[in-house]
Motif scaffolding. Structure first.
Motif, PDB file in Angstrom:
ATOM      1  N   GLN A  25     -24.312-139.902  42.923  1.00 39.57           N
ATOM      2  CA  GLN A  25     -24.274-140.366  41.534  1.00 39.57           C
ATOM      3  C   GLN A  25     -25.492-141.247  41.234  1.00 39.57           C
ATOM      4  OE1 GLN A  25     -20.648-142.380  40.475  1.00 39.57           O
ATOM      5  NE2 GLN A  25     -21.478-143.116  38.537  1.00 39.57           N
ATOM      6  N   ALA A  26     -25.810-142.149  42.153  1.00 38.12           N
ATOM      7  CA  ALA A  26     -26.957-143.044  41.953  1.00 38.12           C
ATOM      8  C   ALA A  26     -28.264-142.255  41.900  1.00 38.12           C
ATOM      9  CB  ALA A  26     -27.003-144.095  43.060  1.00 38.12           C
ATOM     10  N   VAL A  27     -28.381-141.214  42.715  1.00 41.13           N
ATOM     11  CA  VAL A  27     -29.583-140.376  42.687  1.00 41.13           C
ATOM     12  C   VAL A  27     -29.679-139.661  41.341  1.00 41.13           C
ATOM     13  CG1 VAL A  27     -30.661-138.304  43.679  1.00 41.13           C
ATOM     14  CG2 VAL A  27     -29.776-140.105  45.186  1.00 41.13           C
ATOM     15  N   ALA A  28     -28.557-139.114  40.886  1.00 41.49           N
ATOM     16  CA  ALA A  28     -28.537-138.402  39.602  1.00 41.49           C
ATOM     17  C   ALA A  28     -28.928-139.325  38.451  1.00 41.49           C
ATOM     18  CB  ALA A  28     -27.154-137.798  39.350  1.00 41.49           C
ATOM     19  N   GLU A  29     -28.596-140.608  38.563  1.00 43.77           N
ATOM     20  CA  GLU A  29     -28.923-141.583  37.516  1.00 43.77           C
ATOM     21  C   GLU A  29     -30.310-142.200  37.707  1.00 43.77           C
ATOM     22  OE1 GLU A  29     -25.624-144.261  37.885  1.00 43.77           O
ATOM     23  OE2 GLU A  29     -24.247-142.882  36.856  1.00 43.77           O
ATOM     24  N   GLY A  30     -30.999-141.812  38.780  1.00 40.64           N
ATOM     25  CA  GLY A  30     -32.340-142.332  39.025  1.00 40.64           C
ATOM     26  C   GLY A  30     -32.380-143.723  39.631  1.00 40.64           C
ATOM     27  N   HIS A  31     -31.268-144.162  40.239  1.00 37.29           N
ATOM     28  CA  HIS A  31     -31.199-145.516  40.803  1.00 37.29           C
ATOM     29  C   HIS A  31     -31.350-145.562  42.315  1.00 37.29           C
ATOM     30  CE1 HIS A  31     -30.142-147.096  36.931  1.00 37.29           C
ATOM     31  NE2 HIS A  31     -29.109-146.287  36.840  1.00 37.29           N
TER      32      HIS A  31
END
Length: 167
Positions: free
Chosen positions: A95-101
């Motif tokens: 999820q964090a990767v998908a959000e760019g975090h």
């Protein structure tokens, strides 16, 4: 989250990862049973601390605690003794990767770790079998370098050579 809290979390994650690395470095000087017990305890304690951080603040992304501490959190997750916790962490990292975090490379490492745990082929070839010194089975091995490139990893052959492994 306040900058002071983010800094404190970063320091805690980094300290714990450093302790883990130091125990691994000491592997040659500590008798094996003592060494295994100390490492297992370190992994349990670190996983418990990370679980508390995740419950209270979510996954410690690079945006939240900085890149070094986020990488430390990944290392703690990779060494966590509970496969369920590792899978939950993988989902949070995705999820964090998908959000760019969070960097995609973190997802590659935990994805492969979980796949090997589950007896499935890994996607990126990041896990090496310590008995054979070869990568654990890889899904669609002809495409592995393309997948690795997409997440910021170099070619598998280069990784193996850097580890002194000849295939």
């Amino acid at each position: 989250m306040s900058p002071a809290l983010a800094s404190a979390l970063a320091a805690e994650l980094t300290r714990r990862a450093d302790e883990d690395r130091e125990l691994m470095r000491q592997a040659e000087t500590i008798p094996p049973p003592d060494h295994r017990r100390r490492i297992a305890q370190c992994h349990r304690d670190n996983a418990e601390a990370l679980a508390t951080i995740v419950r209270r603040h979510g996954w410690p992304t690079a945006a939240l605690v900085g890149a070094p501490a986020s990488t430390a959190a990944l290392m703690i997750l990779l060494h966590a003794p509970d496969p369920g916790f590792r899978r939950d962490g993988r989902d949070l990292i995705a999820q964090a990767v998908a959000e760019g975090h969070c960097p995609a490379i973190h997802l590659a490492y935990i994805t492969d770790h979980c796949a090997v745990d589950e007896g499935q082929p890994q996607l990126y070839g990041t896990r090496i079998d310590p008995k054979t010194l070869r990568p654990y089975p890889i899904r669609q091995p002809r495409d592995v370098d393309e997948r690795r490139r997409e997440v910021g990893l170099g070619p598998l052959q280069e990784q193996l050579e850097a580890l002194g492994i000849r295939v």
